[in-house]
Each structure stands twice: as structure tokens, then as C-alpha cells.
Design a protein around this motif. Structure first.
Motif, PDB file in Angstrom:
ATOM      1  N   GLY A  11       6.486  54.172  11.200  1.00 23.35           N
ATOM      2  CA  GLY A  11       6.106  55.560  10.930  1.00 23.35           C
ATOM      3  C   GLY A  11       4.747  55.806  11.557  1.00 23.35           C
ATOM      4  O   GLY A  11       3.885  54.921  11.528  1.00 23.35           O
ATOM      5  N   LYS A  17       2.331  56.110   5.443  1.00 19.84           N
ATOM      6  CA  LYS A  17       3.198  54.935   5.320  1.00 19.84           C
ATOM      7  C   LYS A  17       2.659  53.900   4.339  1.00 19.84           C
ATOM      8  O   LYS A  17       3.412  53.345   3.538  1.00 19.84           O
ATOM      9  CB  LYS A  17       3.360  54.322   6.712  1.00 19.84           C
ATOM     10  CG  LYS A  17       4.452  53.333   6.847  1.00 19.84           C
ATOM     11  CD  LYS A  17       4.590  52.906   8.305  1.00 19.84           C
ATOM     12  CE  LYS A  17       3.219  52.789   8.967  1.00 19.84           C
ATOM     13  NZ  LYS A  17       3.256  52.181  10.279  1.00 19.84           N
ATOM     14  N   SER A  36       0.850  40.828   9.556  1.00 17.13           N
ATOM     15  CA  SER A  36       0.678  40.743  11.006  1.00 17.13           C
ATOM     16  C   SER A  36      -0.702  40.210  11.365  1.00 17.13           C
ATOM     17  O   SER A  36      -1.629  40.283  10.551  1.00 17.13           O
ATOM     18  CB  SER A  36       0.816  42.137  11.628  1.00 17.13           C
ATOM     19  OG  SER A  36       2.099  42.663  11.415  1.00 17.13           O
ATOM     20  N   ARG A  40      -7.680  44.347  15.867  1.00 15.76           N
ATOM     21  CA  ARG A  40      -8.563  45.444  15.430  1.00 15.76           C
ATOM     22  C   ARG A  40      -9.418  44.990  14.245  1.00 15.76           C
ATOM     23  O   ARG A  40      -9.081  44.019  13.564  1.00 15.76           O
ATOM     24  CB  ARG A  40      -7.766  46.719  15.129  1.00 15.76           C
ATOM     25  CG  ARG A  40      -7.125  46.795  13.762  1.00 15.76           C
ATOM     26  CD  ARG A  40      -6.997  48.262  13.342  1.00 15.76           C
ATOM     27  NE  ARG A  40      -6.077  48.462  12.232  1.00 15.76           N
ATOM     28  CZ  ARG A  40      -6.353  48.180  10.962  1.00 15.76           C
ATOM     29  NH1 ARG A  40      -7.514  47.603  10.619  1.00 15.76           N
ATOM     30  NH2 ARG A  40      -5.465  48.428  10.022  1.00 15.76           N
ATOM     31  N   TYR A  52      -3.722  42.125   6.888  1.00 16.02           N
ATOM     32  CA  TYR A  52      -3.595  41.564   8.240  1.00 16.02           C
ATOM     33  C   TYR A  52      -4.291  40.215   8.277  1.00 16.02           C
ATOM     34  O   TYR A  52      -5.124  39.909   7.418  1.00 16.02           O
ATOM     35  CB  TYR A  52      -4.324  42.462   9.263  1.00 16.02           C
ATOM     36  CG  TYR A  52      -3.575  43.697   9.705  1.00 16.02           C
ATOM     37  CD1 TYR A  52      -2.504  43.618  10.590  1.00 16.02           C
ATOM     38  CD2 TYR A  52      -3.968  44.960   9.262  1.00 16.02           C
ATOM     39  CE1 TYR A  52      -1.834  44.770  11.004  1.00 16.02           C
ATOM     40  CE2 TYR A  52      -3.296  46.122   9.670  1.00 16.02           C
ATOM     41  CZ  TYR A  52      -2.232  46.011  10.548  1.00 16.02           C
ATOM     42  OH  TYR A  52      -1.564  47.135  10.960  1.00 16.02           O
ATOM     43  N   ASP A  73       2.701  43.501  20.335  1.00 12.99           N
ATOM     44  CA  ASP A  73       2.609  44.721  21.128  1.00 12.99           C
ATOM     45  C   ASP A  73       1.150  45.125  21.222  1.00 12.99           C
ATOM     46  O   ASP A  73       0.368  44.889  20.300  1.00 12.99           O
ATOM     47  CB  ASP A  73       3.423  45.842  20.449  1.00 12.99           C
ATOM     48  CG  ASP A  73       3.544  47.076  21.327  1.00 12.99           C
ATOM     49  OD1 ASP A  73       4.066  46.937  22.451  1.00 12.99           O
ATOM     50  OD2 ASP A  73       3.106  48.160  20.904  1.00 12.99           O
ATOM     51  N   GLY A  81       0.743  41.589  16.176  1.00 19.59           N
ATOM     52  CA  GLY A  81       1.901  40.713  16.319  1.00 19.59           C
ATOM     53  C   GLY A  81       2.359  40.152  14.982  1.00 19.59           C
ATOM     54  O   GLY A  81       1.580  40.034  14.035  1.00 19.59           O
ATOM     55  N   THR A  82       3.656  39.811  14.932  1.00 15.76           N
ATOM     56  CA  THR A  82       4.253  39.241  13.719  1.00 15.76           C
ATOM     57  C   THR A  82       4.288  37.720  13.845  1.00 15.76           C
ATOM     58  O   THR A  82       5.080  37.196  14.634  1.00 15.76           O
ATOM     59  CB  THR A  82       5.699  39.751  13.545  1.00 15.76           C
ATOM     60  OG1 THR A  82       5.684  41.191  13.556  1.00 15.76           O
ATOM     61  CG2 THR A  82       6.312  39.253  12.248  1.00 15.76           C
ATOM     62  N   ASP A  99       5.998  46.134   8.540  1.00 15.79           N
ATOM     63  CA  ASP A  99       5.447  47.445   8.890  1.00 15.79           C
ATOM     64  C   ASP A  99       4.984  47.342  10.335  1.00 15.79           C
ATOM     65  O   ASP A  99       3.864  46.910  10.596  1.00 15.79           O
ATOM     66  CB  ASP A  99       4.288  47.764   7.932  1.00 15.79           C
ATOM     67  CG  ASP A  99       3.433  48.936   8.420  1.00 15.79           C
ATOM     68  OD1 ASP A  99       3.757  49.541   9.460  1.00 15.79           O
ATOM     69  OD2 ASP A  99       2.433  49.240   7.740  1.00 15.79           O
ATOM     70  N   GLY A 104       7.944  46.891  18.516  1.00 22.24           N
ATOM     71  CA  GLY A 104       8.094  45.678  17.714  1.00 22.24           C
ATOM     72  C   GLY A 104       9.404  45.704  16.942  1.00 22.24           C
ATOM     73  O   GLY A 104      10.108  44.693  16.837  1.00 22.24           O
ATOM     74  N   GLU A 153       6.644  58.106  19.069  1.00 18.76           N
ATOM     75  CA  GLU A 153       7.315  57.369  17.976  1.00 18.76           C
ATOM     76  C   GLU A 153       8.446  58.210  17.387  1.00 18.76           C
ATOM     77  O   GLU A 153       9.527  57.697  17.103  1.00 18.76           O
ATOM     78  CB  GLU A 153       6.306  56.964  16.889  1.00 18.76           C
ATOM     79  CG  GLU A 153       5.346  55.890  17.371  1.00 18.76           C
ATOM     80  CD  GLU A 153       4.651  55.114  16.258  1.00 18.76           C
ATOM     81  OE1 GLU A 153       5.082  55.199  15.099  1.00 18.76           O
ATOM     82  OE2 GLU A 153       3.671  54.424  16.558  1.00 18.76           O
TER      83      GLU A 153
HETATM   84  P1  5GP Z   1      -2.928  50.241  11.841  1.00 26.96           P
HETATM   85  O1  5GP Z   1      -3.981  49.850  12.835  1.00 26.96           O
HETATM   86  O2  5GP Z   1      -3.023  51.689  11.449  1.00 26.96           O
HETATM   87  O3  5GP Z   1      -2.872  49.298  10.667  1.00 26.96           O
HETATM   88  O4  5GP Z   1      -1.512  50.068  12.564  1.00 26.96           O
HETATM   89  C1  5GP Z   1      -1.238  50.718  13.769  1.00 26.96           C
HETATM   90  C2  5GP Z   1       0.218  50.522  14.125  1.00 26.96           C
HETATM   91  O5  5GP Z   1       0.494  49.139  14.402  1.00 26.96           O
HETATM   92  C3  5GP Z   1       1.189  50.914  13.015  1.00 26.96           C
HETATM   93  O6  5GP Z   1       2.204  51.719  13.602  1.00 26.96           O
HETATM   94  C4  5GP Z   1       1.757  49.605  12.543  1.00 26.96           C
HETATM   95  O7  5GP Z   1       3.072  49.754  12.075  1.00 26.96           O
HETATM   96  C5  5GP Z   1       1.720  48.788  13.814  1.00 26.96           C
HETATM   97  N1  5GP Z   1       1.756  47.340  13.583  1.00 26.96           N
HETATM   98  C6  5GP Z   1       1.174  46.646  12.584  1.00 26.96           C
HETATM   99  N2  5GP Z   1       1.461  45.338  12.685  1.00 26.96           N
HETATM  100  C7  5GP Z   1       2.258  45.192  13.774  1.00 26.96           C
HETATM  101  C8  5GP Z   1       2.911  44.066  14.385  1.00 26.96           C
HETATM  102  O8  5GP Z   1       2.818  42.918  13.959  1.00 26.96           O
HETATM  103  N3  5GP Z   1       3.642  44.328  15.498  1.00 26.96           N
HETATM  104  C9  5GP Z   1       3.787  45.575  16.029  1.00 26.96           C
HETATM  105  N4  5GP Z   1       4.555  45.714  17.096  1.00 26.96           N
HETATM  106  N5  5GP Z   1       3.197  46.658  15.461  1.00 26.96           N
HETATM  107  C10 5GP Z   1       2.446  46.471  14.354  1.00 26.96           C
END
Ligand code: 5GP
Length: 186
Positions: A11, A17, A36, A40, A52, A73, A81-82, A99, A104, A153
Motif C-alpha cells: 500500500g 498501512k 525487513s 534508511r 526493521y 528492492d 529487503g526481506t 509489508d 517485492g 503502485e
Molecule cells: P517505509 O520507508 O515507509 O517504512 O517503507 C517504504 C516502502 O518500502 C513501503 O512501501 C514498504 O512496504 C516497502 N518495504 C518495506 N520493507 C520492504 C522489503 O523488505 N522489500 C521491499 N521490496 N519493499 C519493502
């Protein structure tokens, strides 16, 4: 052998989300959250290992070299990354929620075709823009980048199994819990 089912939730930034996911996670005791790795920086309320794993660019690259990611990604100038090991460990005992953004999500789906893909959409793009702006912490150029990313998206929605609109947080969380139950309680 993995015991749990995989639920991939995407999302756009500003769709609400994390609030929805908090309610979903609280709604069943057989759910685990895939944590993940990201390059950042942590936001004020974020906890290492809970929201994270916060890593340097060099650490992230090392994980890529060691094939430690199920998928990764780069977007918004950062990497996400996961990590494979924590995902496998969680799947061995629970249903797991990821998420992650669309690239991804589709990469996970290739490796695990049984994964259930759920997209959380805003009531409208105008409402999403209003929510992004109401945070009041983002520069105009950043807002533009986020909204462009959000419309890309949104274009990916048809590739998801379910699209849930976040008009009202509780209703949205309930809908996701119903979707989870359809697979997890079968
Ligand atoms: P935020 O920086 O706001 O936490 O996340 C930014 C975006 O990165 C969100 O759309 C989130 O779903 C995505 N994201 C978070 N973890 C991962 C991951 O491990 N792999 C991928 N491909 N996207 C991720």
C-alpha cells in the motif's frame, strides 16, 4: 517444511498501512511479522529488530552477495529487503505478514506461488494526497515523488488477489483478517 501461510501486503505511503497492520497483527495470535532490512534511518518510534533491521549500505550489499534476501528492492533512494532466514524461521511456526512494495510482492510470488497478495488502497488519489500533505513533515518535491510512486503502485492493483480500501481503519483491518482467515483457517 513451512507450517504457515504467507500474506504479502502492499500500500502506498500515506495510505495508513502501519495502523491497519497493527490492528491486523493484534487480531490473531498466529501471525508473525516479517522484519525487513533497510538502509534508511529509523523514524523516532521505530525499534531495531521490530520494525526493521537498520543496516548500512555496505551491510546491505554484503547480504545481497551472500544471497541472504528472498527479495530486495531500491526505491525512494533507499534499499529494502526481506531476509530469508528470519522469514523461514517465522514460517516454520506461524502465518507471516510481509509489508513490502509491489516489486517485492511479485518477486515473493514467483518463489512462493501460494502467497496471498493484498493491496491496501486509499479511498481516492485526492484523499491520499490530502493524507500525505497533512503529515506536514514533507517537502513539496518529496510529496511529488511520493505521489508519483503511489500512482505507479495503484496501477499494480490488478495483479493482487485482494484490494481493500482504507476508508476506515477498523473496517479495513477486519476485511484483511477475513481474507487471512479464508486461507489460514481452511
Ligand atoms: P517505509 O520507508 O515507509 O517504512 O517503507 C517504504 C516502502 O518500502 C513501503 O512501501 C514498504 O512496504 C516497502 N518495504 C518495506 N520493507 C520492504 C522489503 O523488505 N522489500 C521491499 N521490496 N519493499 C519493502
Amino acid at each position: 517444511m513451512s507450517k504457515g501461510h504467507l500474506f504479502v501486503i502492499s500500500g502506498a505511503s500515506g495510505v495508513g498501512k502501519s495502523t491497519v497492520l497493527g490492528k491486523v497483527m493484534a487480531g490473531r495470535d498466529d501471525l508473525a511479522f516479517s522484519v525487513s532490512a533497510t538502509t534508511r534511518s529509523p523514524r523516532p518510534n521505530e525499534v531495531e529488530g521490530v520494525h526493521y533491521y537498520f543496516v548500512s549500505n555496505a551491510q546491505f550489499q554484503k547480504m545481497i552477495d551472500e544471497d541472504a534476501f528472498v527479495e530486495y528492492d531500491g526505491h525512494m533512494n533507499k534499499f529494502y529487503g526481506t531476509p530469508r532466514q528470519q522469514l523461514e524461521e517465522k514460517l516454520s511456526r506461524a502465518n507471516v505478514i510481509l509489508d513490502i512494495e509491489p516489486n517485492g510482492a511479485f518477486a515473493v510470488q514467483k518463489k512462493r506461488p501460494d502467497a496471498v497478495l493484498i493491496f491496501i488502497a486509499p479511498p481516492s488519489m485526492e484523499e491520499l494526497e490530502r493524507r500525505v500533505r497533512s503529515r506536514g513533515d514533507t517537502q513539496e518535491d518529496q510529496i511529488k515523488i511520493r505521489l508519483e510512486r503511489a500512482s505507479w503502485e495503484m496501477e499494480q492493483r490488478p495483479k493482487y488477489h485482494h484490494v481493500v480500501i482504507n476508508d476506515q481503519v477498523d473496517t479495513c483491518a477486519d476485511e484483511i483478517l477475513k481474507i487471512i482467515a479464508q486461507t489460514a483457517d481452511k
